[in-house]
Design a protein around this motif. Structure first.
Motif, PDB file in Angstrom:
ATOM      1  N   MET A 106       6.215   3.837   8.935  1.00 32.06           N
ATOM      2  CA  MET A 106       7.120   3.077   8.092  1.00 32.06           C
ATOM      3  C   MET A 106       6.343   2.209   7.116  1.00 32.06           C
ATOM      4  SD  MET A 106      10.009   2.191  10.885  1.00 32.06           S
ATOM      5  CE  MET A 106      10.863   0.964   9.971  1.00 32.06           C
ATOM      6  N   ALA A 107       5.289   1.616   7.627  1.00 28.86           N
ATOM      7  CA  ALA A 107       4.536   0.698   6.777  1.00 28.86           C
ATOM      8  C   ALA A 107       3.823   1.436   5.656  1.00 28.86           C
ATOM      9  CB  ALA A 107       3.533  -0.075   7.625  1.00 28.86           C
ATOM     10  N   SER A 108       3.510   2.702   5.865  1.00 27.12           N
ATOM     11  CA  SER A 108       2.737   3.403   4.841  1.00 27.12           C
ATOM     12  C   SER A 108       3.623   3.965   3.730  1.00 27.12           C
ATOM     13  CB  SER A 108       1.919   4.530   5.477  1.00 27.12           C
ATOM     14  OG  SER A 108       2.786   5.434   6.121  1.00 27.12           O
ATOM     15  N   LEU A 109       4.904   3.724   3.830  1.00 25.64           N
ATOM     16  CA  LEU A 109       5.836   4.016   2.744  1.00 25.64           C
ATOM     17  C   LEU A 109       5.762   5.483   2.283  1.00 25.64           C
ATOM     18  CD1 LEU A 109       5.272   0.852   0.505  1.00 25.64           C
ATOM     19  CD2 LEU A 109       6.999   1.183   2.266  1.00 25.64           C
ATOM     20  N   GLY A 110       5.562   6.368   3.224  1.00 25.35           N
ATOM     21  CA  GLY A 110       5.587   7.794   2.891  1.00 25.35           C
ATOM     22  C   GLY A 110       4.383   8.271   2.090  1.00 25.35           C
ATOM     23  N   TRP A 111       3.290   7.646   2.275  1.00 31.55           N
ATOM     24  CA  TRP A 111       2.053   8.034   1.562  1.00 31.55           C
ATOM     25  C   TRP A 111       1.591   9.403   2.052  1.00 31.55           C
ATOM     26  CZ3 TRP A 111      -0.877   6.125  -2.317  1.00 31.55           C
ATOM     27  CH2 TRP A 111      -2.182   6.620  -2.456  1.00 31.55           C
ATOM     28  N   ARG A 112       1.392  10.291   1.082  1.00 32.74           N
ATOM     29  CA  ARG A 112       0.951  11.633   1.456  1.00 32.74           C
ATOM     30  C   ARG A 112      -0.439  11.925   0.918  1.00 32.74           C
ATOM     31  NH1 ARG A 112       5.755  12.574  -0.701  1.00 32.74           N
ATOM     32  NH2 ARG A 112       4.823  13.718  -2.445  1.00 32.74           N
ATOM     33  N   GLY A 113      -0.924  11.071   0.121  1.00 36.07           N
ATOM     34  CA  GLY A 113      -2.263  11.298  -0.411  1.00 36.07           C
ATOM     35  C   GLY A 113      -2.267  12.319  -1.533  1.00 36.07           C
ATOM     36  N   SER A 114      -1.146  12.541  -2.128  1.00 42.23           N
ATOM     37  CA  SER A 114      -1.123  13.517  -3.220  1.00 42.23           C
ATOM     38  C   SER A 114      -1.807  12.914  -4.433  1.00 42.23           C
ATOM     39  CB  SER A 114       0.315  13.882  -3.577  1.00 42.23           C
ATOM     40  OG  SER A 114       0.936  12.767  -4.189  1.00 42.23           O
ATOM     41  N   ALA A 115      -2.159  13.786  -5.356  1.00 43.14           N
ATOM     42  CA  ALA A 115      -2.857  13.315  -6.554  1.00 43.14           C
ATOM     43  C   ALA A 115      -1.986  12.344  -7.309  1.00 43.14           C
ATOM     44  CB  ALA A 115      -3.217  14.512  -7.440  1.00 43.14           C
ATOM     45  N   ARG A 116      -0.672  12.607  -7.335  1.00 44.31           N
ATOM     46  CA  ARG A 116       0.218  11.718  -8.051  1.00 44.31           C
ATOM     47  C   ARG A 116       0.215  10.344  -7.387  1.00 44.31           C
ATOM     48  NH1 ARG A 116       6.113  13.819  -9.521  1.00 44.31           N
ATOM     49  NH2 ARG A 116       4.800  15.235 -10.703  1.00 44.31           N
ATOM     50  N   HIS A 117       0.239  10.377  -6.040  1.00 40.09           N
ATOM     51  CA  HIS A 117       0.164   9.104  -5.318  1.00 40.09           C
ATOM     52  C   HIS A 117      -1.083   8.349  -5.701  1.00 40.09           C
ATOM     53  CE1 HIS A 117       3.068  10.035  -1.760  1.00 40.09           C
ATOM     54  NE2 HIS A 117       3.675   9.984  -2.940  1.00 40.09           N
ATOM     55  N   TRP A 118      -2.178   9.072  -5.688  1.00 42.77           N
ATOM     56  CA  TRP A 118      -3.435   8.400  -5.973  1.00 42.77           C
ATOM     57  C   TRP A 118      -3.451   7.849  -7.387  1.00 42.77           C
ATOM     58  CZ3 TRP A 118      -6.463   6.332  -2.731  1.00 42.77           C
ATOM     59  CH2 TRP A 118      -6.626   6.873  -1.452  1.00 42.77           C
ATOM     60  N   ALA A 119      -2.908   8.621  -8.314  1.00 43.10           N
ATOM     61  CA  ALA A 119      -2.909   8.165  -9.699  1.00 43.10           C
ATOM     62  C   ALA A 119      -2.104   6.882  -9.833  1.00 43.10           C
ATOM     63  CB  ALA A 119      -2.334   9.254 -10.597  1.00 43.10           C
ATOM     64  N   ARG A 120      -0.907   6.888  -9.214  1.00 40.60           N
ATOM     65  CA  ARG A 120      -0.067   5.696  -9.318  1.00 40.60           C
ATOM     66  C   ARG A 120      -0.711   4.527  -8.604  1.00 40.60           C
ATOM     67  NH1 ARG A 120       5.680   8.643  -8.943  1.00 40.60           N
ATOM     68  NH2 ARG A 120       5.605   9.402 -11.095  1.00 40.60           N
ATOM     69  N   TYR A 121      -1.264   4.896  -7.457  1.00 40.91           N
ATOM     70  CA  TYR A 121      -1.918   3.824  -6.697  1.00 40.91           C
ATOM     71  C   TYR A 121      -2.990   3.143  -7.539  1.00 40.91           C
ATOM     72  CZ  TYR A 121      -5.065   1.530  -3.519  1.00 40.91           C
ATOM     73  OH  TYR A 121      -5.859   0.589  -2.921  1.00 40.91           O
ATOM     74  N   GLU A 122      -3.819   3.943  -8.172  1.00 35.92           N
ATOM     75  CA  GLU A 122      -4.922   3.376  -8.951  1.00 35.92           C
ATOM     76  C   GLU A 122      -4.389   2.458 -10.044  1.00 35.92           C
ATOM     77  OE1 GLU A 122      -8.108   3.534  -8.577  1.00 35.92           O
ATOM     78  OE2 GLU A 122      -8.351   5.115  -7.075  1.00 35.92           O
ATOM     79  N   VAL A 123      -3.315   2.894 -10.709  1.00 29.22           N
ATOM     80  CA  VAL A 123      -2.761   2.080 -11.791  1.00 29.22           C
ATOM     81  C   VAL A 123      -2.229   0.752 -11.251  1.00 29.22           C
ATOM     82  CG1 VAL A 123      -0.938   1.939 -13.511  1.00 29.22           C
ATOM     83  CG2 VAL A 123      -2.228   4.057 -13.220  1.00 29.22           C
ATOM     84  N   VAL A 124      -1.442   0.875 -10.185  1.00 29.78           N
ATOM     85  CA  VAL A 124      -0.845  -0.345  -9.620  1.00 29.78           C
ATOM     86  C   VAL A 124      -1.941  -1.293  -9.161  1.00 29.78           C
ATOM     87  CG1 VAL A 124       0.462  -1.222  -7.655  1.00 29.78           C
ATOM     88  CG2 VAL A 124       1.321   0.705  -8.960  1.00 29.78           C
ATOM     89  N   TYR A 125      -2.910  -0.742  -8.490  1.00 33.29           N
ATOM     90  CA  TYR A 125      -3.943  -1.600  -7.918  1.00 33.29           C
ATOM     91  C   TYR A 125      -4.711  -2.311  -9.026  1.00 33.29           C
ATOM     92  CZ  TYR A 125      -7.049  -3.110  -4.215  1.00 33.29           C
ATOM     93  OH  TYR A 125      -7.726  -3.868  -3.310  1.00 33.29           O
ATOM     94  N   LEU A 126      -4.974  -1.560 -10.089  1.00 36.51           N
ATOM     95  CA  LEU A 126      -5.707  -2.159 -11.192  1.00 36.51           C
ATOM     96  C   LEU A 126      -4.867  -3.233 -11.878  1.00 36.51           C
ATOM     97  CD1 LEU A 126      -8.553  -1.376 -11.973  1.00 36.51           C
ATOM     98  CD2 LEU A 126      -7.638  -0.194 -13.963  1.00 36.51           C
TER      99      LEU A 126
END
Lengths: 1171, 464
Positions: B212-232
């Motif tokens: 539940m805490a990982s919010l459905g993270w699958r490690g897909s490239a799209r996830h990673w791309a969004r993650y990088e943007v948000v984190y930055l």
């Protein structure tokens, strides 16, 4: 219908029925507000007593068999309903009328003012008491009365708390049991029967100094009835020495009345006349009127010399102060008297000395002969008084600045002699009945004349009338609760003899008896009410005085007879503004009773009361005069006439004195004992609790003593040099810190807590504290180092160490407060003695001080200068500022220019109607005339419902006083030549640092410039307090208010909210008074007049050092003071732009002479007490 | 695990590659190592002991809070001239400690300081918990804490808003924004790791909670791309906060007119002090932690050394601040300022001033010595000195300035009561309590970021 028919259940559960006749009789006997739950209680039946003392009342125990729950509830309802019979009014019983018609003037929520007076040690404080719905809640001075002129002292201000003190005695007690007054009368009458044969030879009365004409008349009546009886008076700290001094000088008793307004030079001989004594308020007012340096007025201000043995407010207020050991004092005064050319038998041995300083004082006095005044203090020996009178005669002051009037006491006497006689008689077994009216002699008598247990046991019947069940009550067979002066009818005289008829403002809360009522029991007509007794007196004996006064009203008799007609211009005091002159007549107002009172006094004293029947019947003239006297608060023209029957010139002169007394009384000189120690001891009353009578008053206990700022304790005051000698008061590392006032013992890291070493005193064979004496072993004598104290002299204050006071004053059960200096006092050395042994015990004791630093640290806090300097530069600006061109005396409060401030200035015009300026409230405080008496502090406390926090909290620096009086020493450390007193309330800044930092808008700027405090909005971040440079905000760190005690709820001012914990509070210039006056003005479609609003501190100030008003009105008193050149703003460089301005201190020292210790440690441009 | 890296070489410049992970690690070992701390069945006894001790301390705080709310601020030693004391000292101290987290996470991320990777998760958690401790004080130091919500602008029937001129209001916004952004930043960074834990958890409960805490993270490239943007983006938002929060906290004092408070140097000096304190606390926590959990491979000596160097640098900035205060007091020719400084030097609290100077100025200078820099014990000791010193700094600024201000008549003294200490040590207990829970239930080091540090990742990057 018989009550049995209505409530048959009542009878089922009783063994014996209550006699309704008995109840009725009881009811008639009782007066005033009686709370009772049932008829049994009212009747005082045995069943009720049982009910009181059993855990489960009778019918509860018999629950199962006879009374079911329903019946029980019914019974409860019935008793509650019956309780309502007692009525609901606090009106005096004499004027009780059921609310069939609404009482005139009694509007709920609106205050009424009644004039009365507080009798106090041979004088009185004339008062105007504010009352809401029958509850007196605040006293003010009576502004029509010559002894007050609107001012009141700390004791009068705190008397409201005394009235509602929950520790006050509530029951009549006979040998530990609660009894009724009739029970007392029964035993008394039986005892008196036994006296009938010997004409009352075993009957003795012991009272405090009596100035009440009615009491005097009663005593004379008693004397007629019981010729063998004796009336003694004893006051531990009264004006006995002064009376004896006059007798010594004049051959008979007289009361000197001084007129400071006519004096250019004043010499005080150990006299704290600005703070103590019956005339203090008036004397302070008059002296202050001669101490103001006003712009454009170049007349030299009065110069005050003080020669004293221990520092007092007066001494530190003086221009030149000489500190002497008590043993040197008489010789010095003799030298002075000789130097001014006085002749007196007391002068024997006194010759001109070569003391340069002394001769210069004498020369200065002689140069102002006719405008001089020499006054000796109550604590000075009679011979000093005699010398003072002789000096006044020699200096031509008599009739000008000093007038001798007939004694204001009813029976002037040598009180010490009285006590000695009484003790002798008791020892001889000659006293059968001892009636002690007021006072607490068991506690206050000197150690060698102690009314101790052994002595009191020799008296067959002792009765004590007092407000508290105290030390004396414990040793008496009967204790009768005394009414507070706000609960009783009576009369009393002020310092000049002006009579006030005291009227009650509230029914006795606890069924006490007044002195008149108790004394009436010894007369032919024993069961009389106070009202009848007092009125009877004025109907008969006092009628002439009462009517005479009324008839002469408007004839403009002057308050101080000595001033009448003899000093044409001297009384025209340089009042600051015309407004003041209008109100006060330049210092000496006419006593015209017929003049329209500018106050809202309301004649309700005899409101609808049917006069009792008496020998004389009141006629219309009497009724008019009586009402006038009650309304005005004094009997017009009742001041005592000059003694000797002559005019103003009748005064003791040296010739009379020589004829009258040839041998000085034994008390004149403290007998030199077999010297045990090299130190001298000085006894003084405590500035807060006086002789101990106010020890249960929390406001006074927590009131910082003027010079030490100490609360809740008494101390042994020593000088810095003596401290060094004794090895006490060192800095923690053992080094003696340089700089005197800085070294006020050791500071503990808690707040205002001072860790004081303690002393062991050995005096006349007594050791103190003494491990072998049960009463002394717990005592500690903490040291307080006070610069200005003569070396090798230890000053102790009376009034502490009570063992049977209330919860505030201390007692054996809950712990005592302070040490009992009466145990060291002997009758041959009442105020000072030699042969004191002092050693440090090595222990220490915590004291709670509200100020721990008494130097200005080079800061421009008090702007000060001498009169000569003021004439050169009226701004009194320090050198640094004077160089700036041009000098801006009053310009400090200027509007900021563009770019100077981040926030735009407050736009007042937003709130103002077109073409009409609003109010701009401001205050001016004159440092030059503040004598540090503290009356403003207590007045503020009473007005604004300020709580008492207790010693522990004071030692943590959490006292709540909104207004404090700062004290700064000036001059050299070892011999400071004065103290500046500086009242500091909230300064109501224009750029208030507090306002900007409050996150919730709890402190906001009002449209009239006040920094309003919104208690409801405050969340308590304390940021405002941190950011206040004046530190005038007070925070409720805990729940300091007493929310529970019922009597204290009645005391609170309904106009001011009672703050709870966690809330910041502070002075708002008594905003409730401002709003009230604004409403009144609006009703009449006018602006508030100048002087219409007086803040609580202003109203009570004896020296008018605090003036409040509208700065937008250029003619207002405060605006004119703000425009004075010596005006300055406190911490003006912070650009807070305070609305409260200060007026620089101008003193007029004799530059030729130094002070007692070191020389004057300051020069012109270093007038801030700094080295 | 291979043999240790020779640091002496780096110091003489032979080795130039930044080493933030010991050699010999692969993607797998990194993941195993870090996730095993959370996922292992047996909980170390020492952890239980630590948790119990800190929980006891935390309860001491809760007990004090209950007593405080029932009785009033008077249980503390605060008094008339000294309206703020331990309450605000502790607030500023904790907020300061909280600074290192965001600095490491955000600024060093933007500056591409890869060595931050090993300690950022941990430092962010530290920030969050420190801010939680800090936040307690402004709330509880009010006289009527149940009304403290009045400090927030919310629509109300009274029609009153807070006063925005007050620095305390600015505090409310600064601290709440900081807490919010820090929490978001931390949580965002946790999501990939939470997914890792979800995948590796053996217990059903763990799988559900982490799932539940990982919010459905699958490690897909799209996830990673969004993650990088948000984190930055979050890093970008956080960066000014690092500077603003303590600047605004310093305004509480600098806006005031009390000598010792009213100083324009406060904002930079407070920020430097905060970073100083933050790195000291990082060292204090990290040195025992890496030892205890055997994380020496990931939190290398290089991390400690870099932290020490940052500490030394900011410590010098702080020392400059002290010098400036003294200089300005003298140069201003202002009586009150001069007295304030003299009162610090020789007044009743002079001992604490000189102790502060020793702790914050003298003691850290030993970091110049290489042997000290390379000794974990020494660094720990120095960090402890700095922790104490930074607390003392606030003590000197707050009560010591307040106790003697303009009018000598209102001068007073301050002495804390037992409840000041129970509250202070209680919050330390509370902090460690949260810290121990964090250690047990969340990956203490960012797993996925550490994986980018292993040589395999570097090579691939170079190849690409």
């Amino acid at each position: 219908m018989h009550i049995k028919d209505t409530f048959p259940e009542l009878y089922q559960i009783r063994k014996r029925p209550v006699s309704i006749e008995g109840v009725r009789a009881k009811l008639q006997e009782k007066r005033g507000r009686e709370y009772w739950q049932s008829l049994e209680e009212l009747a005082g039946s045995e069943e009720f007593e049982e009910l009181l003392h059993r855990e489960f009342p009778q019918h509860a125990a018999e629950w199962d068999d006879s009374t079911d729950r329903r019946t029980f509830l019914k019974l409860m309802g019935a008793s509650l309903a019956l309780a309502g019979l007692a009525g609901c009014s606090y009106q005096p019983p004499e004027s009780i009328v059921p609310y069939v018609r609404q009482p005139e003037d009694l509007v709920p929520g609106k205050a009424l003012y009644f004039a009365t007076a507080m009798p106090f040690t041979g004088g009185c404080a004339p008062l105007l008491v504010r009352s809401y719905m029958g509850r007196p809640i605040k006293v003010e001075g009576n502004d029509l009365h010559p002894a007050s002129l609107g001012a009141a002292d700390v004791f009068a201000q705190a008397s409201i708390l005394g009235l509602y003190d929950p520790d006050r005695s509530q029951n009549l007690i006979n040998r530990g049991e609660v009894r009724t007054y009739s029970g007392f009368l029964g035993e008394l009458l039986t005892a008196l029967e036994g006296q009938r044969g010997k004409q009352g030879a075993g009957l003795r009365f012991l009272s405090e100094t009596v100035t009440s004409p009615t009491v005097g008349a009663l005593m004379r009546d008693i004397k007629r009835r019981w010729p063998g009886s004796q009336w003694y008076q004893w006051e531990p700290a009264g004006g006995n020495n002064g009376s004896l001094g006059v007798r010594q000088a004049a051959g008979g008793f007289a009361t000197p009345v001084y007129n400071f307004a006519a004096a250019d030079r004043v010499l005080s001989l150990d006299s704290n006349f600005l703070e103590c004594g019956p005339g203090a308020l008036r004397y302070a007012r008059d002296l202050a009127s001669r101490r103001r340096a006003n712009d454009g007025d170049t007349r030299e201000i009065c110069r005050l010399y003080a020669v004293e043995t221990t520092p007092t407010n007066t001494g530190f207020f003086a221009d030149n102060r000489v500190a002497l050991k008590p043993s040197q004092f008489a010789a010095y005064v003799r030298g002075l008297a000789a130097a001014v050319g006085a002749s007196s038998p007391a002068l024997a041995g006194g010759t001109a000395t070569s003391d340069e300083q002394l001769n210069k004082i004498a020369a200065d006095l002689k140069a102002h002969a006719g405008a001089c005044l020499v006054i000796a203090g109550d604590e000075a020996a009679p011979e000093i008084h005699a010398l003072a009178h002789a000096m006044n005669t020699a200096l031509g002051s008599v009739g000008k600045t000093v007038t001798y009037v007939e004694p204001i006491e009813e029976n002037p006497t040598d009180q010490l002699n009285d006590l000695r006689t009484l003790v002798g008689e008791i020892d001889a077994g000659a006293v059968d009945i001892l009636v002690i009216i007021g006072g607490n002699p068991v506690y206050t008598t000197p150690a060698d004349l102690k009314l101790d247990e052994a002595r009191m046991k020799k008296v067959r019947l002792a009765a004590h009338l007092s407000p508290y069940d105290d030390e004396t009550s414990e040793l008496c067979h009967w204790h009768i609760p005394q009414t507070h002066f706000l609960e009783e009818w009576g009369d009393t005289r002020a310092f000049d003899g002006t009579v006030t008829i005291q009227q009650p403002l509230i029914t006795p809360l606890y069924n006490g008896k007044s002195a008149c009522e108790l004394l009436a029991a010894f007369t032919d007509n024993p069961d009389r009410r106070g009202y009848d007794i007092v009125r009877q007196y004025w109907l008969t004996e006092g009628r002439a005085a009462l009517l005479g006064g009324a008839a002469a009203a408007g004839a403009s008799g002057l308050a101080i007879p000595g001033a009448s007609g003899t000093t044409p211009s001297a009384t025209a005091a340089p009042s600051s503004t015309p407004a003041q002159a209008g109100a006060n007549g330049g210092g000496n107002p006419p006593l015209g009773g017929g003049a329209a009172a500018p106050t809202s006094n309301t004649a309700t004293g005899s409101n609808g009361a049917a006069p009792s029947t008496g020998a004389a019947t009141p006629d219309a003239a009497f009724e008019r005069a009586w009402r006038r006297a009650l309304n005005d608060g004094f009997v017009a023209n009742s001041a005592k006439r000059p003694a000797g029957g002559g005019g103003a010139g009748a005064a003791p002169n040296a010739g009379a004195a020589q004829g009258a007394t040839t041998t000085p009384p034994a008390t004149a000189q403290p007998a030199a004992p077999a010297a045990a120690g090299a130190y001298e001891i000085v006894f003084r009353t405590d500035p807060s609790v006086h002789d101990g009578r106010f020890s249960n008053n929390g406001w006074l206990q927590e009131l910082p003593k003027p010079l030490t700022k100490l609360t809740w304790d008494n101390v042994a005051i020593i000088s810095p040099v003596t401290a060094e000698k004794l090895g006490v008061g060192m800095a923690p590392d053992g080094a003696v810190e340089a700089g005197g006032p800085r070294r006020v013992n050791r500071l503990n890291y808690k707040g205002g807590e001072v860790e004081a070493e303690t002393l062991r005193l050995t005096y006349r064979g007594r050791v103190f504290p003494d491990k072998n004496n049960k009463m002394h072993e717990e005592m500690v004598v903490p040291v307080f180092i006070l610069p200005g104290q003569p070396d090798d002299v230890v000053t102790v204050q009376l009034g502490y160490g009570r063992w049977r006071s209330g919860r505030v004053g201390g007692n054996l059960r809950e712990g005592r407060r302070g040490f009992n200096a009466y145990d060291l006092r002997t009758s041959d050395a009442m105020w000072s003695g030699t042969g004191l042994g002092v050693e440090a015990t090595g222990d220490s004791y915590n004291l709670a001080c509200t100020q721990i630093h008494f130097r200005m640290e080079g800061r421009e806090i008090v702007r000060a200068g001498t009169f000569a300097e003021w004439k050169r530069d009226p701004t009194l600006a320090p050198e640094r500022e004077r160089k700036k061109e041009p000098p801006q005396p009053a310009g400090e409060n200027r509007e900021p220019e563009g770019g100077e401030t981040m926030y735009p200035p407050y736009d007042y015009s937003e709130h103002e109607e077109v073409g009409r300026r609003g109010y701009k409230w401001g205050m001016a405080i004159d440092v030059a005339t503040c004598v540090g008496c503290n009356a403003c502090v207590v007045a503020c406390q009473a007005e604004n419902n300020i709580p008492v926090v207790g010693k522990e909290q004071v030692s943590r620096s959490r006292e709540m006083h909104w207004l404090r009086v700062d004290a700064y020493f000036r001059g050299a450390t070892e011999g400071p030549d004065g103290v500046y007193f500086m009242p500091v309330p909230c300064q109501q800044c224009e750029n208030a640092p507090c306002e900007a930092v409050c996150p919730v808008h709890a402190t906001v700027h009002s449209a009239e410039g006040l920094n309003d405090m919104v208690y409801n909005r405050c969340v308590g971040t304390r940021y405002c307090s941190n950011n206040c440079p004046y530190k005038v905000r007070r925070f409720n760190f805990l729940l300091f208010q007493d929310w529970d005690t019922p009597s204290l709820k009645m005391m609170r001012n309904p106009e001011v909210s009672v703050r709870s914990r966690g809330v910041m509070e502070k002075c708002t210039y008594c905003v409730q008074r401002i709003e009230y006056a604004k409403m009144e003005a609006e009703k009449e479609s006018r602006k508030v007049r100048d002087g219409e609003i007086k803040t609580a501190c202003q109203a009570t100030c004896p020296t008018e050092a605090i003036i409040f008003g509208d700065l937008n009105d250029p003619n207002s008193r405060v605006a004119k003071l703000h425009a004075q050149k010596r005006r300055y703003d406190l911490l003006a460089d912070l650009n807070t732009r305070p609305r409260t301005a200060y007026l620089g201190s101008v003193r007029n020292p004799n530059e030729d002479i130094g002070t007692g210790g070191a020389g004057r440690g300051e020069s012109g441009n270093n007038a801030h007490g700094e080295a | 695990m291979s043999e240790r890296y020779d640091y002496e070489q780096e110091d003489v410049g032979i080795h130039t590659t930044p080493v933030v992970i010991e050699p010999g690690h692969t993607f797998g070992t990194v993941t195993d190592k870090i996730s095993s701390i959370v996922l292992r069945k047996r909980t170390p006894v020492a952890w239980w002991i630590g948790l119990a001790l800190s929980f006891m301390l935390a309860n001491m705080m809760f007990g004090t809070v209950v007593y405080l709310v029932l009785t009033g601020i008077g249980i503390w030693g605060n008094n008339q001239p000294v309206g703020w004391a331990f309450d605000i000292i502790n607030f500023v101290w904790w907020i300061g400690i909280g600074h290192a987290g965001t600095l490491i996470s955000a600024i060093l991320l933007l500056l591409r300081q890869t060595w931050r990777t090993s300690i950022n998760r941990f430092a962010e958690a530290m920030t969050l918990f420190a801010v939680a401790c800090a936040g307690l004080f402004p709330l509880l130091h009010t006289g009527r804490p149940w009304l403290a919500y009045w400090l927030f602008p919310y629509p109300n029937t009274m029609g009153i808003q807070p006063q925005f001129r007050s620095p305390l209001m600015w505090d409310v916004f600064a601290v709440s924004t900081y807490a919010t952004v820090s929490a978001l930043f931390w949580y965002t960074g946790l999501i990939p790791d939470l997914a890792t834990l979800r995948d590796r958890a053996r217990s059903r409960f763990g799988q559900i909670v982490y799932g539940m805490a990982s919010l459905g993270w699958r490690g897909s490239a799209r996830h990673w791309a969004r993650y990088e943007v948000v984190y930055l983006l979050l890093a970008g938002i956080s960066t000014p906060l690092v500077l603003s929060v303590h600047t605004i906290v310093s305004f509480d004092f600098a806006i005031g007119i009390i000598p010792g408070w009213h100083t324009p140097i406060f904002p930079p000096y407070f920020v430097a002090g905060a970073i100083y304190a933050g790195f000291a606390m990082v060292l204090t926590l990290v040195i025992p932690l890496r030892k205890f959990y055997g994380l020496e491979d990931f939190i290398t000596e290089r991390h400690l050394r870099n932290s020490a160097k940052v500490m030394l640098a900011t410590g010098l900035l702080v020392a400059y601040g002290y010098m400036c205060e003294a200089f300005v007091a003298w140069y201003s020719a202002n009586t009150y300022e001069q007295f304030m400084m003299m009162n610090r030097f020789v007044g009743p609290y002079a001992f604490f001033y000189w102790l502060l100077i020793f702790c914050n100025v003298v003691a850290p200078q030993v970091i110049w010595i290489r042997r000290v820099r390379h000794s974990n014990i020494w660094l720990f000791v120095v960090a402890m000195f700095v922790n104490l010193g930074m607390w003392l700094e606030r003590f000197i600024i707050i009560p010591v300035s307040l106790h003697r201000d303009f009018l000598p008549s209102s001068w007073g003294m301050y002495r804390p009561t037992i409840f000041d200490f129970t509250m202070f040590f209680g919050t330390i207990g509370f902090f460690f309590f949260l810290m121990f829970l964090f250690l047990r239930f969340l990956p203490v080091i960012s797993i996925f970021e550490m994986r980018t540090m292993v040589p395999e990742a570097q090579i691939k990057e170079e190849e690409a």
